[in-house]
Motif scaffolding. Sequence first.
Motif, PDB file in Angstrom:
ATOM      1  N   MET A 239      -1.048 -12.094 -33.202  1.00  0.00           N
ATOM      2  CA  MET A 239      -0.199 -10.965 -33.587  1.00  0.00           C
ATOM      3  C   MET A 239      -0.307  -9.776 -32.631  1.00  0.00           C
ATOM      4  O   MET A 239       0.700  -9.186 -32.246  1.00  0.00           O
ATOM      5  N   LEU A 240      -1.519  -9.397 -32.237  1.00  0.00           N
ATOM      6  CA  LEU A 240      -1.689  -8.227 -31.385  1.00  0.00           C
ATOM      7  C   LEU A 240      -1.057  -8.401 -30.001  1.00  0.00           C
ATOM      8  O   LEU A 240      -0.323  -7.505 -29.543  1.00  0.00           O
ATOM      9  N   PRO A 241      -1.298  -9.526 -29.280  1.00  0.00           N
ATOM     10  CA  PRO A 241      -0.645  -9.679 -27.971  1.00  0.00           C
ATOM     11  C   PRO A 241       0.882  -9.638 -28.052  1.00  0.00           C
ATOM     12  O   PRO A 241       1.538  -9.031 -27.189  1.00  0.00           O
ATOM     13  N   ILE A 242       1.438 -10.284 -29.064  1.00  0.00           N
ATOM     14  CA  ILE A 242       2.900 -10.318 -29.177  1.00  0.00           C
ATOM     15  C   ILE A 242       3.443  -8.951 -29.597  1.00  0.00           C
ATOM     16  O   ILE A 242       4.480  -8.494 -29.105  1.00  0.00           O
ATOM     17  N   ALA A 243       2.724  -8.273 -30.481  1.00  0.00           N
ATOM     18  CA  ALA A 243       3.139  -6.919 -30.862  1.00  0.00           C
ATOM     19  C   ALA A 243       3.074  -5.981 -29.661  1.00  0.00           C
ATOM     20  O   ALA A 243       3.965  -5.138 -29.471  1.00  0.00           O
TER      21      ALA A 243
END
Length: 536
Positions: free
Chosen positions: A106-110
Amino acid sequence: MATATAATTSPKLWTPGDWNALFGFGTNILVNLLVLTGLLQFVLKMPGEIVFGRILPALGLMMALSTGYYAWLAYKLAKETGRDDVCALPSGISVPHMFVVTFVIMLPIASMTGDPVKGWEAGLVWVFFQSFILMIGGFIAPYIRKITPRAALLGTLAGVSIAFISMRPALEIFLTPAIGLTCLAIILVSWFGGVRYPRGIPAGLVAIAFGMVIAWGSALLGLDVGGLSLAKLGAAFSTFGFSLPLPAVDHVFSGFSYLGIILVTAIPFGIYDLVEAMDNVESAEAAGDHYPTTRVLTADGIVSLIGCLMGNPFINAVYIGHPGWKAMGGRIGYSAATGLIVVVLCWFGVIALLLALIPIVAISPILLYIGMLIGAQAFQTTPVSHAPAIVLALTPHLAAWAKVLIDGALGAAGTNAAAVGIDKMANMGVLYHGLELMGGGAILSGLVLGAIAVFVIEKQFLHAAAFAAAGAILTYFGLMHGEAIGIGKGLGVTPSISLAYAMVAGFLYLCSRSLVEAEVPKPMLSEPQGVLEPAE
């Protein structure tokens, strides 16, 4: 002790010991919910309407379904066996996955898209695939469990327990010792020492209440022991409201655009789930409660899929710790009651209020207790001669834990191991690449190494060779001792380790055929069933 009763007698849905287990397990779940909410709000910067209006309501539904199902399984087992000491399997959000899906998916894509909602959608797809891996794997897992020694299963589970369950709470206890150490003593003298508190108040509740008294007392005196304040408490009331889970199928399909990134971790962690669930079912059986592995894994997959389709990006799992809750006196009711409480917390927006009301360090000793019990169980419910195999099974988890700490420290400094230099770190005694290789796929690595050691101890060299060959195959594809799935440059992800496992398999095969021809391999030693009596 268990009491045999007529099979027609309905088991009790609630016993006095369920209060202990409810407060113990409930606070365990509460900690996870508080951490999870913090990750969504402060790491992913997820909008409040998504956190409190979509994710937490869906998570509450998933938890109610899983805890209700496992309470029903326990009721069914108690009725079939006529026993009154059957304890339901604990279940909830998978803690390792909670961090993996947050920081790896979630964090890398966000960050890449600048939109935390896109990260949420990618997390939903990750759970979507994990759910099907669990459901399919549920039909394979019983065969794996049948051929794998208990010392290997429980040894790798003990590694998870010591490294990833016990250590962080232990460190938190000593960061705030006035609350942490005292609460730990309150719990230990009750759950290990058998001390009863006035009016039968559960030790977990006594510890939390004592921690709150110290934290709020210090806040009023301006000492700030526990990190609580009236300002934080007042701000938390803004989250109150009623939110039902709503279908999120459109968000699930939107996340499929990130499928390539997702599958790299979904496959190995799906296998991790299979092994972890087998370990935890084995742990329950060692404590006297037999549950069908296929049903357990299938149920985890189904409830995770339902939660995913309703907007929850965190997978469900059978928890480590069944013997602990059973030893506290937990039976059937604590499981279902926990699910109902989670529904109230998640659907009414109470989590943020609790974040501001209870010092986390007051709950940490409960997690440490569970880690202690599971680590001890690996040695107590297996033959003494298998103890070296258990220690070997622990080591990959210690390597994985050390790597997590190093990566976190370097990340806080704005750098990473590659930028610092692997050789420079090695010159200072930090064998980072060794930690990376040994800790990759730790739960599978620990299981394979533990199984090889058990079969060598028992002089069953052919069985040991089979597990070494399995290690070679798993390593070749990066499921052990590797950070990626694939075949590398055609020679495997970590070809030298894969080749080494193959050589070990060949050597052990030769041992089975020639070196011990005169000695008949002895049968596996009987593995004692550990009996854990409640402290109260």
